[in-house]
Write a protein that holds these residues in place. Structure first.
Motif, PDB file in Angstrom:
ATOM      1  N   THR A 169      31.905  33.937  48.028  1.00 13.75           N
ATOM      2  CA  THR A 169      32.782  35.038  48.407  1.00 13.75           C
ATOM      3  C   THR A 169      33.635  34.544  49.554  1.00 13.75           C
ATOM      4  N   GLY A 170      34.845  34.100  49.228  1.00 12.71           N
ATOM      5  CA  GLY A 170      35.724  33.529  50.246  1.00 12.71           C
ATOM      6  C   GLY A 170      36.570  34.594  50.915  1.00 12.71           C
ATOM      7  N   LYS A 171      37.529  34.108  51.696  1.00  9.41           N
ATOM      8  CA  LYS A 171      38.418  35.032  52.400  1.00  9.41           C
ATOM      9  C   LYS A 171      39.257  35.827  51.418  1.00  9.41           C
ATOM     10  N   GLU A 172      39.749  35.111  50.413  1.00  7.24           N
ATOM     11  CA  GLU A 172      40.720  35.742  49.514  1.00  7.24           C
ATOM     12  C   GLU A 172      40.267  35.819  48.075  1.00  7.24           C
ATOM     13  N   ALA A 173      39.258  35.041  47.737  1.00  5.83           N
ATOM     14  CA  ALA A 173      38.838  35.007  46.339  1.00  5.83           C
ATOM     15  C   ALA A 173      37.319  35.010  46.218  1.00  5.83           C
ATOM     16  N   ASN A 174      36.855  35.488  45.074  1.00  4.62           N
ATOM     17  CA  ASN A 174      35.448  35.389  44.731  1.00  4.62           C
ATOM     18  C   ASN A 174      35.333  34.450  43.545  1.00  4.62           C
ATOM     19  N   VAL A 175      34.357  33.578  43.605  1.00  6.45           N
ATOM     20  CA  VAL A 175      34.124  32.682  42.476  1.00  6.45           C
ATOM     21  C   VAL A 175      32.783  33.044  41.855  1.00  6.45           C
ATOM     22  N   LEU A 176      32.812  33.291  40.551  1.00  3.86           N
ATOM     23  CA  LEU A 176      31.603  33.643  39.827  1.00  3.86           C
ATOM     24  C   LEU A 176      31.394  32.655  38.682  1.00  3.86           C
ATOM     25  N   THR A 177      30.156  32.574  38.198  1.00  6.44           N
ATOM     26  CA  THR A 177      29.969  31.799  36.970  1.00  6.44           C
ATOM     27  C   THR A 177      30.079  32.742  35.794  1.00  6.44           C
ATOM     28  N   GLY A 178      30.651  32.232  34.728  1.00  6.57           N
ATOM     29  CA  GLY A 178      30.718  32.970  33.483  1.00  6.57           C
ATOM     30  C   GLY A 178      30.194  32.081  32.380  1.00  6.57           C
ATOM     31  N   TYR A 186      41.003  36.541  42.584  1.00 10.95           N
ATOM     32  CA  TYR A 186      41.665  36.814  43.865  1.00 10.95           C
ATOM     33  C   TYR A 186      41.637  38.309  44.141  1.00 10.95           C
ATOM     34  N   ARG A 187      41.268  38.651  45.343  1.00 10.60           N
ATOM     35  CA  ARG A 187      41.236  40.068  45.718  1.00 10.60           C
ATOM     36  C   ARG A 187      42.607  40.464  46.242  1.00 10.60           C
ATOM     37  N   ILE A 188      43.136  41.506  45.657  1.00 10.29           N
ATOM     38  CA  ILE A 188      44.463  41.955  46.066  1.00 10.29           C
ATOM     39  C   ILE A 188      44.408  42.460  47.513  1.00 10.29           C
ATOM     40  N   ALA A 189      43.332  43.178  47.821  1.00 13.24           N
ATOM     41  CA  ALA A 189      43.262  43.902  49.091  1.00 13.24           C
ATOM     42  C   ALA A 189      43.278  43.002  50.323  1.00 13.24           C
ATOM     43  N   THR A 190      42.675  41.812  50.213  1.00 12.81           N
ATOM     44  CA  THR A 190      42.497  41.011  51.423  1.00 12.81           C
ATOM     45  C   THR A 190      43.299  39.711  51.404  1.00 12.81           C
ATOM     46  N   SER A 191      44.315  39.659  50.575  1.00  8.35           N
ATOM     47  CA  SER A 191      45.073  38.417  50.500  1.00  8.35           C
ATOM     48  C   SER A 191      46.092  38.305  51.633  1.00  8.35           C
ATOM     49  N   LYS A 228      58.887  41.555  46.824  1.00 11.75           N
ATOM     50  CA  LYS A 228      57.999  41.871  47.943  1.00 11.75           C
ATOM     51  C   LYS A 228      56.733  42.540  47.404  1.00 11.75           C
ATOM     52  N   ASN A 229      56.680  42.645  46.075  1.00 10.98           N
ATOM     53  CA  ASN A 229      55.544  43.286  45.410  1.00 10.98           C
ATOM     54  C   ASN A 229      54.290  42.410  45.554  1.00 10.98           C
ATOM     55  N   LYS A 230      53.276  42.938  46.223  1.00 10.18           N
ATOM     56  CA  LYS A 230      52.091  42.140  46.550  1.00 10.18           C
ATOM     57  C   LYS A 230      51.357  41.644  45.321  1.00 10.18           C
ATOM     58  N   ARG A 231      51.256  42.501  44.314  1.00 11.21           N
ATOM     59  CA  ARG A 231      50.590  42.111  43.091  1.00 11.21           C
ATOM     60  C   ARG A 231      51.303  40.931  42.437  1.00 11.21           C
ATOM     61  N   LYS A 232      52.630  41.006  42.416  1.00 17.16           N
ATOM     62  CA  LYS A 232      53.410  39.924  41.789  1.00 17.16           C
ATOM     63  C   LYS A 232      53.260  38.627  42.578  1.00 17.16           C
ATOM     64  N   ILE A 233      53.197  38.742  43.891  1.00 16.10           N
ATOM     65  CA  ILE A 233      53.021  37.534  44.718  1.00 16.10           C
ATOM     66  C   ILE A 233      51.665  36.890  44.399  1.00 16.10           C
ATOM     67  N   ILE A 234      50.628  37.703  44.311  1.00  8.45           N
ATOM     68  CA  ILE A 234      49.299  37.171  43.959  1.00  8.45           C
ATOM     69  C   ILE A 234      49.310  36.510  42.594  1.00  8.45           C
ATOM     70  N   TYR A 235      49.956  37.171  41.629  1.00  7.24           N
ATOM     71  CA  TYR A 235      49.975  36.610  40.284  1.00  7.24           C
ATOM     72  C   TYR A 235      50.698  35.256  40.285  1.00  7.24           C
TER      73      TYR A 235
END
Ligand code: ATP
Ligand code: MN
Length: 253
Positions: free
Chosen positions: A57-66, A79-84, A104-111
């Motif tokens: 569980t990092g600052k900006e992303a969570n890594v899980l096994t699938g 990537y978590r939108i809320a804490t990026s 300036k759309n945060k979601r688009k920047i993350i994507y």
């Protein structure tokens, strides 16, 4: 199955009023509605069948096994939108000729950020650098090769698992570093023993979302910083090296 994640989400949602903020923070941040929809889409496309526990569980992303439908492990980086850190993302994206982002759309920047990590991983993999193979990315989710053993134990970052023979390991790392810069023509930008996995005493470089093309005006500064970090860390592991030695070895213009 992913339905489990949804059930968890629903449960968290219904318990919303009962629980205090800190308790439900992580769950709600990873499995927001759009992330779940993205995971469903990836499941329907056959990329992922089962979602397991968290590796990190990092600052900006969570890594899980699938696990995919052929029972192979994969790493799921969400990537978590809320804490990026959008300021940082904007800074690294704007100098990159591959991305022309005016939003300036945060979601688009993350994507864009996730697409950037996918493209960087693909470019590195094709250049022969030992990085996880990137399978696909969708919205804020990145699916990549799992680095670890057959039982699902992930390889540890060098920071947590120092090499048995630091000199040998460092030499292997330099080979990868040179391929990174001279073949893939990218600068990592956050190279350190946190982002180098010790996979059976061989380095695997990860976390390349912020990596920039050499054409980016900030690449030189980032490269110097990366070299300094690595030199500092491996000197602490008693490897005799210097900035000048690494710089010359990399042989970049
Ligand atoms: P951010 O800097 O945005 O917070 P991060 O540092 O959390 O990102 P990564 O460095 O990519 O993201 O991954 C975090 C951790 O997850 C790594 O230190 C490593 O332990 C684990 N990990 C990442 N990718 C893989 C992989 N492909 N296979 C196994 N473990 C991985
Ligand atoms: Mn990292």
């Amino acid at each position: 199955k992913i339905a489990k994640a949804d059930a968890k989400h629903q449960k968290l949602h219904s318990e919303k009023r009962k629980k205090d903020n800190s308790e439900r923070k992580v769950g709600n941040e990873i499995f927001d509605k759009l992330t779940l929809e993205t995971l469903y889409k990836l499941a329907n496309q056959g990329y992922i069948d089962i979602l397991n526990g968290a590796i990190s569980t990092g600052k900006e992303a969570n890594v899980l096994t699938g696990i995919d439908k052929n029972e192979n492990f994969l790493a799921v980086k969400i990537y978590r939108i809320a804490t990026s850190d959008f300021k940082k993302m904007d800074y690294y994206l704007k100098g990159d000729p591959r991305f022309n982002i005016k939003t300036k759309n945060k979601r688009k920047i993350i994507y864009s950020w996730v697409t950037k990590e996918f493209k960087n991983l693909t470019r590195l993999y094709e250049a022969g650098v030992r990085v996880p193979k990137a399978f696909t990315s969708a919205n804020n989710v990145l699916l990549i090769e799992f680095i670890g053993d057959e039982t699902g134990n992930p390889a540890q970052p060098v920071k947590n698992q120092p090499p048995k023979n630091p000199d040998e390991f460092f030499n292997k790392l330099l080979v990868q570093f040179k391929l990174f810069v001279n073949e893939a023509k990218l600068v990592h930008g956050d190279l350190s023993n946190y982002n180098i996995l010790n996979f059976n005493e061989k380095p695997v470089i990860i976390d390349v979302s912020q990596s920039v093309v050499l054409d980016n005006p900030i690449s030189r500064e980032l490269l110097e910083r990366d070299i300094n970090t690595i030199v500092h860390e491996y000197r602490k592991l008693c490897v005799k090296t210097s900035f000048e030695e690494v710089w010359e070895y990399l042989d970049c213009k």
